[in-house]
Design an enzyme around this catalytic site. Structure first.
Site, short mmCIF file in Angstrom:
data_model
loop_
_atom_site.label_atom_id
_atom_site.label_comp_id
_atom_site.label_asym_id
_atom_site.label_seq_id
_atom_site.Cartn_x
_atom_site.Cartn_y
_atom_site.Cartn_z
N HIS A 185 38.28 -18.78 -24.41
CA HIS A 185 39.05 -17.63 -23.91
C HIS A 185 39.53 -16.67 -24.99
CE1 HIS A 185 42.42 -20.34 -24.99
NE2 HIS A 185 43.11 -19.23 -25.16
C1 UD1 Z 1 47.09 -15.79 -23.57
C2 UD1 Z 1 47.67 -15.83 -24.98
C3 UD1 Z 1 46.87 -16.80 -25.84
C4 UD1 Z 1 46.77 -18.15 -25.18
C5 UD1 Z 1 46.26 -18.03 -23.76
C6 UD1 Z 1 46.35 -19.38 -23.10
C7 UD1 Z 1 48.64 -13.71 -25.81
C8 UD1 Z 1 48.41 -12.54 -26.67
N1 UD1 Z 1 47.57 -14.51 -25.62
O1 UD1 Z 1 45.79 -15.25 -23.63
O2 UD1 Z 1 47.50 -16.96 -27.10
O3 UD1 Z 1 45.86 -18.95 -25.92
O4 UD1 Z 1 47.08 -17.11 -23.04
O5 UD1 Z 1 45.55 -19.49 -21.97
O6 UD1 Z 1 49.72 -13.92 -25.32
N2 UD1 Z 1 44.59 -13.46 -16.04
C9 UD1 Z 1 44.41 -13.69 -14.70
N3 UD1 Z 1 45.14 -14.69 -14.13
C10 UD1 Z 1 46.02 -15.46 -14.83
C11 UD1 Z 1 46.16 -15.22 -16.20
C12 UD1 Z 1 45.44 -14.21 -16.78
O7 UD1 Z 1 43.64 -13.03 -14.04
O8 UD1 Z 1 46.67 -16.34 -14.23
C13 UD1 Z 1 43.87 -12.34 -16.66
C14 UD1 Z 1 44.87 -11.22 -17.00
O9 UD1 Z 1 45.06 -10.39 -15.94
C15 UD1 Z 1 44.23 -10.56 -18.18
C16 UD1 Z 1 43.45 -11.67 -18.85
O10 UD1 Z 1 43.32 -12.72 -17.90
O11 UD1 Z 1 43.39 -9.56 -17.78
C17 UD1 Z 1 44.11 -12.13 -20.10
O12 UD1 Z 1 45.42 -12.63 -19.85
P1 UD1 Z 1 46.58 -12.56 -20.97
O13 UD1 Z 1 47.73 -13.35 -20.51
O14 UD1 Z 1 46.82 -11.15 -21.36
O15 UD1 Z 1 45.93 -13.23 -22.24
P2 UD1 Z 1 45.10 -14.59 -22.38
O16 UD1 Z 1 43.73 -14.26 -22.80
O17 UD1 Z 1 45.30 -15.42 -21.17
N1 UDP Z 2 44.11 -26.86 -19.85
C1 UDP Z 2 44.25 -27.15 -18.49
N2 UDP Z 2 43.25 -26.79 -17.65
C2 UDP Z 2 42.11 -26.17 -18.10
C3 UDP Z 2 42.00 -25.87 -19.47
C4 UDP Z 2 43.03 -26.21 -20.32
O1 UDP Z 2 45.25 -27.75 -18.08
O2 UDP Z 2 41.25 -25.87 -17.27
C5 UDP Z 2 45.21 -27.27 -20.75
C6 UDP Z 2 44.74 -28.05 -21.95
O3 UDP Z 2 44.58 -29.42 -21.62
C7 UDP Z 2 45.88 -27.79 -22.94
C8 UDP Z 2 46.27 -26.36 -22.63
O4 UDP Z 2 45.77 -26.10 -21.30
O5 UDP Z 2 46.96 -28.65 -22.68
C9 UDP Z 2 45.65 -25.41 -23.61
O6 UDP Z 2 45.86 -24.10 -23.16
P1 UDP Z 2 44.88 -22.90 -23.49
O7 UDP Z 2 43.57 -23.41 -23.98
O8 UDP Z 2 44.90 -22.02 -22.30
O9 UDP Z 2 45.68 -22.11 -24.63
P2 UDP Z 2 45.85 -22.31 -26.21
O10 UDP Z 2 46.23 -23.71 -26.47
O11 UDP Z 2 44.56 -21.90 -26.85
O12 UDP Z 2 46.92 -21.33 -26.55
#
Ligand code: UD1
Ligand code: UDP
Length: 346
Positions: free
Chosen positions: A196
């Site tokens: 991601h």
């Molecule tokens: C965010 C964090 C990242 C973390 C990740 C965990 C920041 C800058 N980034 O990245 O550090 O590793 O979360 O998963 O804070 N979206 C949906 N549904 C959801 C969530 C997100 O559709 O439930 C979409 C949003 O609308 C957006 C995109 O996914 O378009 C990215 O979401 P965003 O929360 O901005 O950043 P992440 O890539 O999820």
């Molecule tokens: N995770 C989850 N479901 C998934 C993928 C990840 O519960 O489908 C959990 C994973 O086991 C870990 C956490 O989400 O505990 C990691 O989050 P993510 O990879 O979204 O973010 P990051 O750690 O890179 O910030």
């Protein structure tokens, strides 16, 4: 005393589960969910599965916005809630935009800020998370570092005082609690994948190479697809069905995620948390990044970085593993130790 924990993204719900259990024994422990992640399989599922009390405050304005708008809109609401609630501290996790918004409000309002997972650095300032960490650590009152390397990173930035603690990792706490529920698996072998990070997802040529490489591996691939990744692939007309070796599955709950990892032949990811979980579950990990904050996992081949050389994945899969340190991320009691320290200062 009153502490408001700010959470908003998937990994923060998971980190918060063991912390809230301990916090609520000693504090009026309120939770503010910024709404950054909002799909039920990115948010509600963790509250249900990990018995986290419903958030006391749920924001809605910031989801899916670009960084400036997202952070700013969260700040407006967090500030308002702090004016109303007058907390004795704000508690923040990790490095998301929810963390940054909380850190800036705490700093401006002179509210002591507690940073869990302090001191992590990738030394790559193109990552939004790196900016968020630097700011949160700079203004934190209490800093809880999961590794010696994290303490060392802070020292290098001149952050050196007696409110920095090596605490173990709260992700180890929750893993140790839930690990025994993982069911044995007797099905076909597979590799578990999550991707991601923007520098992978937003570069379509990279995504094509990654997907092609995964599609040609010797075992089936289960790819838990983050909404960011799915949105980008869909918007750019990627035909997911054409990758016949890859099973794309929606984001799963926590137990399913650690089960997928534990039962996999190898984990392939760009997630921060999953690199640690794979290590704690004694699973080989390949990380599609140039660098990692979790450098300890690289020792003895447990984790390997690939980036420009993604096509090396099949070769890395064959490599042997060396010694493993089961307590690298603590003893599973980090949350309790952290809260004992918070009690002394707040
Ligand atoms: C965010 C964090 C990242 C973390 C990740 C965990 C920041 C800058 N980034 O990245 O550090 O590793 O979360 O998963 O804070 N979206 C949906 N549904 C959801 C969530 C997100 O559709 O439930 C979409 C949003 O609308 C957006 C995109 O996914 O378009 C990215 O979401 P965003 O929360 O901005 O950043 P992440 O890539 O999820
Ligand atoms: N995770 C989850 N479901 C998934 C993928 C990840 O519960 O489908 C959990 C994973 O086991 C870990 C956490 O989400 O505990 C990691 O989050 P993510 O990879 O979204 O973010 P990051 O750690 O890179 O910030």
């Amino acid at each position: 005393k009153k502490i408001i924990s700010i959470i908003g993204a998937r990994p923060q719900f998971i980190k918060h589960a063991p912390m809230q259990l301990e916090l609520q024994k000693h504090f009026k422990a309120l939770t503010l969910h910024t709404g950054q992640h909002f799909d039920s399989n990115m948010s509600a599922v963790f509250f249900d599965e990990l018995n986290i009390p419903k958030p006391d405050f749920l924001l809605e304005s910031a989801a899916g916005k670009p960084h400036g708008a997202q952070t700013g809109l969260m700040m407006i609401d967090i500030e308002q809630i702090c004016l109303q609630e007058k907390p004795d501290a704000l508690l923040l996790y990790g490095d998301t935009n929810s963390t940054l918004a909380g850190a800036l409000v705490a700093a401006k309002m002179n509210i002591p800020q507690i940073h869990i997972e302090a001191g992590l650095r990738s030394y790559n300032r193109e990552m939004p998370e790196e900016i968020n960490r630097i700011i949160s650590d700079e203004f934190a009152y209490l800093l809880f570092c999961p590794t010696d390397q994290a303490i060392h990173n802070l020292e290098k930035e001149g952050i050196k005082h007696d409110r920095i603690f090596k605490s173990g990792d709260v992700m180890c706490d929750i893993l140790r609690l839930m690990e025994s529920k993982i069911e044995p698996y007797n099905g076909a072998p597979y590799y578990f994948v999550t991707i991601h990070r923007p520098y992978n997802t937003d570069d379509l040529d990279r995504m094509r190479v990654i997907l092609k490489t995964l599609n040609e591996l010797d075992k089936k691939v289960i790819f838990s697809i983050h909404p960011r990744t799915l949105n980008i692939l869909k918007a750019n007309a990627f035909d997911l069905k054409s990758y016949s070796n890859i099973e794309f599955v929606p984001p799963s709950g926590y137990l399913d995620s650690i089960s997928y990892q534990k039962n996999a032949s190898c984990v392939i990811t760009d997630s921060g948390g999953i690199q640690k979980e794979a290590y704690m579950l004694k699973k080989k990990c390949i990380t599609i990044r140039k660098e990692t904050e979790w450098v300890e996992t690289l020792e003895n081949g447990w984790n390997t970085l690939v980036f420009d050389d993604v096509t090396r994945i099949p070769e890395v899969l064959q490599r042997d593993l060396g010694q493993h340190n089961p307590n690298l991320y603590g003893n599973g009691h980090a949350a309790k130790e952290i809260v004992e320290i918070i009690k002394k200062y707040i």
